[in-house]
Design an enzyme around this catalytic site. Structure first.
Site, short mmCIF file in Angstrom:
data_model
loop_
_atom_site.label_atom_id
_atom_site.label_comp_id
_atom_site.label_asym_id
_atom_site.label_seq_id
_atom_site.Cartn_x
_atom_site.Cartn_y
_atom_site.Cartn_z
N TYR A 153 -50.00 27.19 -17.78
CA TYR A 153 -49.09 26.55 -18.74
C TYR A 153 -49.89 25.87 -19.84
O TYR A 153 -50.81 25.09 -19.56
CB TYR A 153 -48.21 25.51 -18.03
CG TYR A 153 -47.14 24.94 -18.94
CD1 TYR A 153 -46.06 25.73 -19.32
CD2 TYR A 153 -47.21 23.65 -19.43
CE1 TYR A 153 -45.08 25.24 -20.18
CE2 TYR A 153 -46.23 23.14 -20.27
CZ TYR A 153 -45.17 23.93 -20.64
OH TYR A 153 -44.20 23.44 -21.49
N ASP A 242 -58.06 23.95 -23.05
CA ASP A 242 -56.87 23.11 -23.09
C ASP A 242 -57.11 21.94 -22.13
O ASP A 242 -57.07 22.12 -20.91
CB ASP A 242 -55.64 23.93 -22.69
CG ASP A 242 -54.37 23.11 -22.73
OD1 ASP A 242 -54.46 21.88 -22.96
OD2 ASP A 242 -53.29 23.68 -22.52
N LYS A 270 -50.98 14.09 -23.63
CA LYS A 270 -50.73 13.30 -22.42
C LYS A 270 -51.42 11.94 -22.42
O LYS A 270 -50.92 11.01 -23.03
CB LYS A 270 -51.10 14.11 -21.17
CG LYS A 270 -50.12 15.28 -20.94
CD LYS A 270 -50.12 15.72 -19.50
CE LYS A 270 -49.44 17.06 -19.27
NZ LYS A 270 -48.01 17.02 -19.11
#
Ligand code: PMP
Length: 394
Positions: A153, A242, A270
């Site tokens: 993801y 990522d 985040k």
């Protein structure tokens, strides 16, 4: 299993009538009663009211020790005094100008120091960070293809939604076939498959987590990241790590520091904004040149928003200190040791691998914990996140 599930479901229903009522009301205006489909939960979502340190409270007044931590974003713990002070000091001075402020410069300087990448830009989410990173890679190479790790993801943009699940179509409706055709997925920890995909697909970039964190936690095998680095360099492919989940949570300089392999770009979000929606992209100078000379439009109304940047500055300089990382490491190891076989810790993160995914067993474990005041991330792997605010007792 069935019997235990029935019992835990009944207990949960008894403990959360306020959430049930809120769900009934919310569905009248919020699609499915939630702000993001990731907040859905059967039989109803748990509606929260507040958080402090390592604890959160729901609308029924239930108190939980929080190991969910907002999908791992709140590594500072809730309402950390340094973050509260920074946000409170910035708010009366104005929170948005659409012009840069010094906070953004300080944050970029600190990220450069941590990740060894010299140029940064800001975004509002992990999705935006990855989306922009891919665009820069496409502009740099003149190619469209993207290679990723199967089932991983990287946010909800069209390109990255392809192959987020094991089954074709698991990425949901609305993704154009033309986009699906641009994406090639290879297994993690398979350097030969990666080299093969690079040779055949001639992509613009590889986008990957250096350690997988979205299907349990899977560490890179020795030599794998180095092999990916060599293969991407040999084919002129941009390597994007990522680090939306790993950056700032597994070492001061994320996976780049922890595993010692330098990508061309890093994406963050985040934990960066300490609870405010903030993301970032780090780039080598050669790629940043495309943004600097205007060939690539890296834009956004709220990019580098002063409130988010004030939070990020306090977060990086006052909260996520070397001592904080030692604390996270120690607690993570203790959690893994306490859970025992099948548990793995990586900085503030950890999870339990229990063989083949089993929906009922996962639901049972989540409910059992929630009914006893432990809030975890729902999902097929039992994942935890410890924070600066957790201690040996909680
Ligand atoms: N990349 C990774 C590795 C992620 O885990 C996530 C979110 N879970 C994203 C990107 C997308 O971030 P956001 O939800 O902030 O858009």
């Amino acid at each position: 299993m069935r019997e235990l599930l029935e019992r835990e479901r009944a207990l949960w229903a008894e403990r959360t009538p306020g959430s049930e009522r809120m769900f009934g009301r919310a569905r009248g205006s919020l699609a499915a009663g939630v702000a993001s489909s990731y907040q859905r939960l059967d039989p109803w979502p748990v509606y929260m009211t507040r958080g402090e340190g390592a604890r959160v409270w729901d609308v029924d007044g239930n108190e939980y020790i929080d190991f969910h931590n907002g999908f791992s974003a709140m590594v500072q713990g809730h309402a950390h005094p340094a973050i509260t002070a920074a946000v409170s000091a910035r708010q009366p001075l104005g929170t948005h100008f659409g012009a840069p402020t010094e906070e953004a410069v300080v944050v970029a300087e600190e990220l450069s120091r941590r990740f060894g990448l010299s140029r940064w830009r800001f975004t509002n989410s992990g999705t935006e960070s990855v989306m922009h990173a891919i665009r820069v890679a496409r502009a740099h190479t003149g190619r469209d293809g993207v290679v990723k790790i199967a089932g991983s993801y990287h946010g909800h943009a069209d390109t990255t939604m392809v192959s987020v699940g094991p089954e074709p179509g698991a990425w949901g409706a609305g993704i154009p076939d033309a986009i699906v055709a641009q994406v090639r997925a290879v297994p993690f920890n398979d350097a030969d498959a990666m080299a093969g995909a690079l040779a055949e697909a001639d992509p613009a970039c590889v986008v990957m987590e250096a350690a997988r964190t979205n299907a349990g936690i899977v560490l890179p095998e020795p030599g794998y990241l180095e092999a990916v680095r060599d293969a991407t360099r040999a084919t002129g492919t941009v390597l994007i790590f990522d680090e939306v989940k790993t950056g700032l949570t597994i070492a001061p300089g994320g996976a780049v520091e922890r595993f010692g392999v330098r990508p061309d770009m890093v994406t963050l979000a985040k934990a960066l904004g300490a609870g405010l929606p903030t993301g970032a992209i780090g780039m080598i100078e050669e790629l940043a040149a495309l943004v600097e000379d205007g060939r690539v439009h890296q834009v956004g109304t709220f990019n580098g928003n002063p409130l988010g940047m004030a939070a990020a500055r306090a977060n990086l300089l006052e909260v996520l200190t070397p001592a904080a990382y030692e604390h996270l490491e120690r607690l993570g190891e203790r959690m893994a040791a306490g859970v025992g076989a099948g548990a793995i810790a990586l900085g503030s993160k950890g999870c339990v691998h229990r063989g083949a995914p089993d929906r009922e067993r996962s639901e049972l474990i989540w409910l059992w914990l929630a009914n006893r005041g432990i809030f975890t991330t729902p999902g097929r792997e039992q994942e935890w996140n410890v924070t600066v605010a957790h201690d040996e007792a909680a």
